[in-house]
Write a protein that holds these residues in place. Structure first.
Motif, PDB file in Angstrom:
ATOM      1  N   UNK A 129      29.527  29.658  -5.415  1.00 44.75           N
ATOM      2  CA  UNK A 129      29.409  29.217  -5.581  1.00 44.75           C
ATOM      3  C   UNK A 129      31.081  28.235  -6.781  1.00 44.75           C
ATOM      4  N   UNK A 130      30.738  26.714  -6.749  1.00 45.70           N
ATOM      5  CA  UNK A 130      31.523  25.826  -7.142  1.00 45.70           C
ATOM      6  C   UNK A 130      31.471  24.672  -7.124  1.00 45.70           C
ATOM      7  N   UNK A 131      32.327  23.847  -7.581  1.00 40.70           N
ATOM      8  CA  UNK A 131      32.306  22.233  -7.418  1.00 40.70           C
ATOM      9  C   UNK A 131      31.701  21.837  -6.541  1.00 40.70           C
ATOM     10  N   UNK A 132      30.784  20.601  -6.744  1.00 39.62           N
ATOM     11  CA  UNK A 132      30.285  19.517  -5.747  1.00 39.62           C
ATOM     12  C   UNK A 132      31.436  19.467  -5.085  1.00 39.62           C
ATOM     13  N   UNK A 133      32.586  18.819  -5.715  1.00 38.81           N
ATOM     14  CA  UNK A 133      33.479  18.089  -5.308  1.00 38.81           C
ATOM     15  C   UNK A 133      34.133  18.333  -4.133  1.00 38.81           C
ATOM     16  N   UNK A 134      34.349  19.960  -3.710  1.00 39.25           N
ATOM     17  CA  UNK A 134      34.726  20.155  -2.834  1.00 39.25           C
ATOM     18  C   UNK A 134      33.610  20.072  -1.878  1.00 39.25           C
ATOM     19  N   UNK A 135      32.131  19.546  -2.166  1.00 41.14           N
ATOM     20  CA  UNK A 135      31.933  18.825  -0.147  1.00 41.14           C
ATOM     21  C   UNK A 135      32.123  18.061   1.119  1.00 41.14           C
ATOM     22  N   UNK A 136      32.879  17.848   0.937  1.00 37.55           N
ATOM     23  CA  UNK A 136      34.025  17.309   1.900  1.00 37.55           C
ATOM     24  C   UNK A 136      34.445  17.783   2.681  1.00 37.55           C
ATOM     25  N   UNK A 137      35.767  18.401   1.465  1.00 31.15           N
ATOM     26  CA  UNK A 137      36.133  19.563   2.539  1.00 31.15           C
ATOM     27  C   UNK A 137      35.942  21.119   2.924  1.00 31.15           C
ATOM     28  N   UNK A 138      34.551  21.493   2.364  1.00 33.69           N
ATOM     29  CA  UNK A 138      34.484  22.362   2.905  1.00 33.69           C
ATOM     30  C   UNK A 138      33.599  21.847   4.177  1.00 33.69           C
ATOM     31  N   UNK A 139      32.626  20.470   4.664  1.00 33.25           N
ATOM     32  CA  UNK A 139      32.271  20.099   5.757  1.00 33.25           C
ATOM     33  C   UNK A 139      33.223  19.691   6.871  1.00 33.25           C
TER      34      UNK A 139
END
Length: 425
Positions: free
Chosen positions: A264-274
């Protein structure tokens, strides 16, 4: 009028000669600060390229800090020595402090000079409200976020869950995390971002329908039933769901390696997580459960551009970059490079900017669906807001480390924060 010859200019000290020469060459240099380059750098790189085409006479020099807290402390030090950057992108929760100290400049006159109604530029009242503190428009929203859940669909299946029907309440989430944790082989069930700042605690508190302070901000309010249930939920994540005591960086690495069921974390990390997950497993995203179906809300994180330049030429240049970064074009660049929500209504409404992007990138949609229940990230009053945050984080750490009960941590948290609030006459 006395003319500055080339020979005379070269004879001047560098600090005096360079600005004169820069102006003579029609180039203005400004310093721009932002935090969290591990999230934001790609978006600023894209902005620089686009901005250079529009404003070739403006050169941007960037200064970064690892996080928002260090960014706020940096500017406070620089304000004391009169070495502020010309533009700084600060967390919404810190803008209040800069507005109250007179460091943030009021952007209202600049907006009105461009349009009678800022909404015509994409700055709707709700977007402007994210950066309004101290009776002024202290900044322009650059990026907005809410917390989301990233989960490993492969581990969910192995644990007997259905990735297409992820639990929508905390009871179901904890039960599924416990099953994933029981798989063994070094696999942990879940991790909830509790360190760094108070944002994710706000997600639990607001999800219960609670508030940080009372109505007149004279005392804490998070120590009521809503706050206590939030800390007890954090404890259950550790004891029931097997949440490990990891740093944020270590948790993200474990998740990317397929050793963590959900994070559970910020949506700001979507690109980095992908990018970090790659083809390791089937990555999914979904919303964060809120406990109270009527009052439950989620905090809006992110940053806003704050103008601090004093020199007229630098101030004009900094304003141009701030406007570009928050324009429909700039916001489309930011969203595609991160995972944050756009902060310009035109980029949201006009399909040419983000319509196709959201259609082709469903992992970014979880946060968009939570916009209706998102409210501003609470900004504590006074000059001790950074210390307030640390008190809260330190006490949450005691729960995660099993060194204190929720009751003990809450008592100390409330007492510590209360001492740091502005004194009331």
């Amino acid at each position: 009028m006395t003319k500055l010859t080339r020979r005379a200019a070269l004879a001047l000290p560098a600090a005096l000669a360079m600005p004169a020469l820069a102006r003579a060459q029609g180039r203005t240099e400004i310093t721009v600060h932002y935090a969290q380059p591990f999230i934001y750098k790609d978006s600023y790189d894209a902005l620089v390229e686009g901005f250079a085409k529009q404003e070739p006479g403006i050169r941007l020099n960037f200064v970064t800090t690892p996080n928002y807290e260090e960014g706020a402390q940096l500017l406070l030090r620089q304000a004391a020595t009169r070495q502020l950057p010309d533009l700084s992108y600060q967390a919404y929760t810190r803008l209040r402090m800069f507005a109250e100290r007179g460091i943030a400049q009021d952007l209202t006159p600049l907006l009105k000079a461009e349009a009678a109604d800022p909404a015509a530029l994409g700055y709707t009242p709700n977007l402007l409200a994210l950066s309004q503190f101290g009776g002024i428009q202290a900044g322009l929203a650059y990026a907005a976020s809410n917390p989301v859940c990233y989960y490993n669909a492969d581990l969910v299946r192995r644990a007997g869950g259905d990735p297409e029907n992820f639990p929508k309440d905390w009871e179901g989430v904890l039960a599924l995390a416990a099953k994933i944790d029981a798989l063994g082989d070094g696999i942990d069930g879940m991790w909830f971002t509790w360190s760094g700042d108070d944002w994710m605690f706000s997600a639990l508190l607001f999800g219960h329908g609670g508030t940080m302070l009372n109505a007149d901000e004279s005392d804490v309010a998070f120590n009521g039933p809503e706050g206590m249930q939030s800390l007890k939920l954090l404890e259950r994540m550790v004891k029931q769901a097997g949440m490990p005591n990891l740093t944020a960086v270590a948790a993200r690495q474990a998740f990317a390696a397929g050793k963590l069921g959900m994070i559970f974390q910020t949506t700001a990390l979507v690109r980095g997580t992908v990018s970090s997950v790659g083809s390791n497993f089937d990555l999914r995203t979904t919303g964060v459960p809120v406990i109270d179906p009527v009052k439950g809300r989620l905090p809006t994180g992110g940053a806003a551009g704050m103008l601090t330049a004093k020199d007229p030429a630098k101030r004009e240049a900094a304003w141009k970059f701030l406007r570009y970064s928050t324009s429909a074009e700039g916001q489309a660049m930011m969203v595609k490079a991160t995972g944050y929500l756009p902060c310009n209504q035109i980029s949201i409404d006009d399909p040419q900017y983000l319509g196709a992007f959201y259609r082709d990138n469903p992992l970014f949609l979880a946060s968009v669906k939570q916009i209706p229940i998102s409210i501003p990230w609470y900004a504590f009053p006074g000059s001790n807001s950074v210390r307030v945050t640390q008190v809260m984080v330190d006490n949450m750490a005691r729960i995660v480390e099993s060194k204190a009960t929720p009751e003990q941590a809450m008592a100390d948290m409330a007492d510590g924060v209360r001492k740091l609030l502005p004194r009331r006459s």
